[in-house]
Scaffold this motif. Sequence first.
Motif, PDB file in Angstrom:
ATOM      1  N   PHE A   1      43.406  42.624  30.860  1.00 33.53           N
ATOM      2  CA  PHE A   1      44.125  43.142  32.023  1.00 33.53           C
ATOM      3  C   PHE A   1      44.137  42.036  33.058  1.00 33.53           C
ATOM      4  O   PHE A   1      43.115  41.382  33.294  1.00 33.53           O
ATOM      5  CB  PHE A   1      43.426  44.384  32.585  1.00 33.53           C
ATOM      6  N   MET A   2      45.284  41.799  33.693  1.00 34.11           N
ATOM      7  CA  MET A   2      45.398  40.747  34.694  1.00 34.11           C
ATOM      8  C   MET A   2      45.910  41.329  36.003  1.00 34.11           C
ATOM      9  O   MET A   2      46.869  42.097  36.011  1.00 34.11           O
ATOM     10  CB  MET A   2      46.355  39.652  34.204  1.00 34.11           C
ATOM     11  N   PHE A   3      45.235  40.953  37.103  1.00 31.98           N
ATOM     12  CA  PHE A   3      45.711  41.361  38.422  1.00 31.98           C
ATOM     13  C   PHE A   3      46.010  40.122  39.255  1.00 31.98           C
ATOM     14  O   PHE A   3      45.539  39.027  38.955  1.00 31.98           O
ATOM     15  CB  PHE A   3      44.708  42.290  39.121  1.00 31.98           C
ATOM     16  N   ILE A   4      46.800  40.315  40.293  1.00 30.78           N
ATOM     17  CA  ILE A   4      47.237  39.202  41.134  1.00 30.78           C
ATOM     18  C   ILE A   4      46.855  39.490  42.573  1.00 30.78           C
ATOM     19  O   ILE A   4      47.024  40.599  43.062  1.00 30.78           O
ATOM     20  CB  ILE A   4      48.754  38.966  40.951  1.00 30.78           C
ATOM     21  N   ASN A   5      46.283  38.455  43.240  1.00 31.75           N
ATOM     22  CA  ASN A   5      45.831  38.609  44.609  1.00 31.75           C
ATOM     23  C   ASN A   5      45.847  37.234  45.266  1.00 31.75           C
ATOM     24  O   ASN A   5      45.232  36.292  44.751  1.00 31.75           O
ATOM     25  CB  ASN A   5      44.420  39.205  44.623  1.00 31.75           C
ATOM     26  N   ALA A   6      46.503  37.112  46.398  1.00 31.23           N
ATOM     27  CA  ALA A   6      46.666  35.815  47.054  1.00 31.23           C
ATOM     28  C   ALA A   6      45.356  35.177  47.491  1.00 31.23           C
ATOM     29  O   ALA A   6      45.297  33.973  47.720  1.00 31.23           O
ATOM     30  CB  ALA A   6      47.594  35.964  48.263  1.00 31.23           C
ATOM     31  N   SER A   7      44.288  35.938  47.598  1.00 31.54           N
ATOM     32  CA  SER A   7      43.015  35.373  48.053  1.00 31.54           C
ATOM     33  C   SER A   7      42.267  34.628  46.946  1.00 31.54           C
ATOM     34  O   SER A   7      41.262  33.971  47.213  1.00 31.54           O
ATOM     35  CB  SER A   7      42.116  36.472  48.625  1.00 31.54           C
ATOM     36  N   MET A   8      42.751  34.700  45.722  1.00 29.94           N
ATOM     37  CA  MET A   8      42.086  34.011  44.613  1.00 29.94           C
ATOM     38  C   MET A   8      42.331  32.506  44.749  1.00 29.94           C
ATOM     39  O   MET A   8      43.469  32.069  44.800  1.00 29.94           O
ATOM     40  CB  MET A   8      42.628  34.487  43.266  1.00 29.94           C
ATOM     41  N   THR A   9      41.271  31.721  44.824  1.00 31.36           N
ATOM     42  CA  THR A   9      41.442  30.268  44.898  1.00 31.36           C
ATOM     43  C   THR A   9      41.459  29.649  43.509  1.00 31.36           C
ATOM     44  O   THR A   9      41.955  28.545  43.321  1.00 31.36           O
ATOM     45  CB  THR A   9      40.323  29.617  45.731  1.00 31.36           C
ATOM     46  N   LYS A  10      40.897  30.380  42.550  1.00 31.17           N
ATOM     47  CA  LYS A  10      40.889  29.957  41.155  1.00 31.17           C
ATOM     48  C   LYS A  10      40.865  31.224  40.309  1.00 31.17           C
ATOM     49  O   LYS A  10      40.534  32.299  40.804  1.00 31.17           O
ATOM     50  CB  LYS A  10      39.692  29.067  40.853  1.00 31.17           C
ATOM     51  N   PRO A  11      41.208  31.119  39.024  1.00 30.87           N
ATOM     52  CA  PRO A  11      41.158  32.310  38.171  1.00 30.87           C
ATOM     53  C   PRO A  11      39.731  32.843  38.083  1.00 30.87           C
ATOM     54  O   PRO A  11      38.772  32.067  38.078  1.00 30.87           O
ATOM     55  CB  PRO A  11      41.615  31.809  36.804  1.00 30.87           C
ATOM     56  N   ARG A  12      39.600  34.157  38.054  1.00 24.02           N
ATOM     57  CA  ARG A  12      38.288  34.794  37.908  1.00 24.02           C
ATOM     58  C   ARG A  12      38.331  35.721  36.713  1.00 24.02           C
ATOM     59  O   ARG A  12      39.291  36.474  36.547  1.00 24.02           O
ATOM     60  CB  ARG A  12      37.957  35.615  39.158  1.00 24.02           C
ATOM     61  N   ARG A  13      37.296  35.682  35.892  1.00 22.78           N
ATOM     62  CA  ARG A  13      37.214  36.515  34.687  1.00 22.78           C
ATOM     63  C   ARG A  13      35.975  37.379  34.687  1.00 22.78           C
ATOM     64  O   ARG A  13      34.920  36.961  35.158  1.00 22.78           O
ATOM     65  CB  ARG A  13      37.139  35.648  33.429  1.00 22.78           C
ATOM     66  N   MET A  14      36.131  38.542  34.101  1.00 26.79           N
ATOM     67  CA  MET A  14      34.999  39.424  33.847  1.00 26.79           C
ATOM     68  C   MET A  14      35.216  40.018  32.462  1.00 26.79           C
ATOM     69  O   MET A  14      36.329  40.426  32.126  1.00 26.79           O
ATOM     70  CB  MET A  14      34.936  40.534  34.889  1.00 26.79           C
ATOM     71  N   VAL A  15      34.175  40.037  31.655  1.00 28.51           N
ATOM     72  CA  VAL A  15      34.277  40.553  30.294  1.00 28.51           C
ATOM     73  C   VAL A  15      33.426  41.805  30.171  1.00 28.51           C
ATOM     74  O   VAL A  15      32.247  41.802  30.525  1.00 28.51           O
ATOM     75  CB  VAL A  15      33.816  39.500  29.252  1.00 28.51           C
ATOM     76  N   MET A  16      34.053  42.861  29.678  1.00 28.02           N
ATOM     77  CA  MET A  16      33.331  44.090  29.359  1.00 28.02           C
ATOM     78  C   MET A  16      33.224  44.143  27.846  1.00 28.02           C
ATOM     79  O   MET A  16      34.230  44.226  27.144  1.00 28.02           O
ATOM     80  CB  MET A  16      34.099  45.309  29.876  1.00 28.02           C
ATOM     81  N   ASP A  17      32.015  44.046  27.355  1.00 25.20           N
ATOM     82  CA  ASP A  17      31.766  44.021  25.919  1.00 25.20           C
ATOM     83  C   ASP A  17      31.339  45.410  25.469  1.00 25.20           C
ATOM     84  O   ASP A  17      30.476  46.032  26.084  1.00 25.20           O
ATOM     85  CB  ASP A  17      30.665  43.000  25.620  1.00 25.20           C
ATOM     86  N   PHE A  18      31.957  45.911  24.415  1.00 20.99           N
ATOM     87  CA  PHE A  18      31.559  47.183  23.841  1.00 20.99           C
ATOM     88  C   PHE A  18      31.594  47.060  22.335  1.00 20.99           C
ATOM     89  O   PHE A  18      32.055  46.055  21.807  1.00 20.99           O
ATOM     90  CB  PHE A  18      32.418  48.351  24.354  1.00 20.99           C
ATOM     91  N   GLU A  19      31.074  48.034  21.606  1.00 20.98           N
ATOM     92  CA  GLU A  19      30.875  47.909  20.162  1.00 20.98           C
ATOM     93  C   GLU A  19      32.067  47.383  19.386  1.00 20.98           C
ATOM     94  O   GLU A  19      31.938  46.479  18.583  1.00 20.98           O
ATOM     95  CB  GLU A  19      30.457  49.261  19.577  1.00 20.98           C
ATOM     96  N   SER A  20      33.220  47.959  19.621  1.00 17.47           N
ATOM     97  CA  SER A  20      34.374  47.592  18.799  1.00 17.47           C
ATOM     98  C   SER A  20      35.230  46.482  19.399  1.00 17.47           C
ATOM     99  O   SER A  20      36.192  46.052  18.773  1.00 17.47           O
ATOM    100  CB  SER A  20      35.246  48.819  18.543  1.00 17.47           C
ATOM    101  N   GLY A  21      34.913  46.019  20.594  1.00 15.65           N
ATOM    102  CA  GLY A  21      35.745  44.976  21.165  1.00 15.65           C
ATOM    103  C   GLY A  21      35.350  44.528  22.557  1.00 15.65           C
ATOM    104  O   GLY A  21      34.246  44.799  23.019  1.00 15.65           O
ATOM    105  N   GLU A  22      36.278  43.834  23.177  1.00 15.89           N
ATOM    106  CA  GLU A  22      36.093  43.322  24.531  1.00 15.89           C
ATOM    107  C   GLU A  22      37.316  43.628  25.376  1.00 15.89           C
ATOM    108  O   GLU A  22      38.435  43.587  24.884  1.00 15.89           O
ATOM    109  CB  GLU A  22      35.911  41.804  24.527  1.00 15.89           C
ATOM    110  N   MET A  23      37.064  43.896  26.648  1.00 16.10           N
ATOM    111  CA  MET A  23      38.124  44.029  27.641  1.00 16.10           C
ATOM    112  C   MET A  23      37.890  42.926  28.657  1.00 16.10           C
ATOM    113  O   MET A  23      36.829  42.868  29.291  1.00 16.10           O
ATOM    114  CB  MET A  23      38.052  45.395  28.316  1.00 16.10           C
ATOM    115  N   ILE A  24      38.828  42.014  28.761  1.00 17.47           N
ATOM    116  CA  ILE A  24      38.714  40.894  29.681  1.00 17.47           C
ATOM    117  C   ILE A  24      39.618  41.167  30.870  1.00 17.47           C
ATOM    118  O   ILE A  24      40.816  41.438  30.705  1.00 17.47           O
ATOM    119  CB  ILE A  24      39.122  39.577  28.990  1.00 17.47           C
ATOM    120  N   THR A  25      39.052  41.114  32.063  1.00 13.35           N
ATOM    121  CA  THR A  25      39.824  41.258  33.290  1.00 13.35           C
ATOM    122  C   THR A  25      39.949  39.885  33.922  1.00 13.35           C
ATOM    123  O   THR A  25      38.951  39.170  34.050  1.00 13.35           O
ATOM    124  CB  THR A  25      39.135  42.222  34.267  1.00 13.35           C
ATOM    125  N   VAL A  26      41.172  39.528  34.305  1.00 11.10           N
ATOM    126  CA  VAL A  26      41.427  38.207  34.890  1.00 11.10           C
ATOM    127  C   VAL A  26      42.156  38.382  36.214  1.00 11.10           C
ATOM    128  O   VAL A  26      43.171  39.076  36.286  1.00 11.10           O
ATOM    129  CB  VAL A  26      42.298  37.338  33.953  1.00 11.10           C
TER     130      VAL A  26
END
Length: 100
Positions: free
Chosen positions: A7-32
């Motif tokens: 999932f990707m969101f957009i926000n003007a205050s971001m100075t660089k890309p930021r990632r967060m990974v949610m790991d669960f048994e069958s996969g991963e959800m990466i938020t950027v």
Amino acid sequence: MKRKIAFMFINASMTKPRRMVMDFESGEMITVGVKNYDMACEEAKKLAQEGILLLELCGGFGTIGHAKVSEAVLGKMQVGVVRFDNHPGYEGLSGDTKWL
């Protein structure tokens, strides 16, 4: 092999890309988080290279932003979007009006 989605969101205050990974048994959800459409395209290319199956864009991306990201990944993953043509967080503007 784990199923990876993003999932990707957009926000003007971001100075660089930021990632967060949610790991669960069958996969991963990466938020950027990204600052603009150009950064979104670069990050989407990286996600595609990592084998992400699908990318969902937040409602802050307009139709042009969706098209740019879809084009950037060269068909290597599906790109969907949450749609707010008049985004409540942008005083009723579309993402394209805000970011272009």
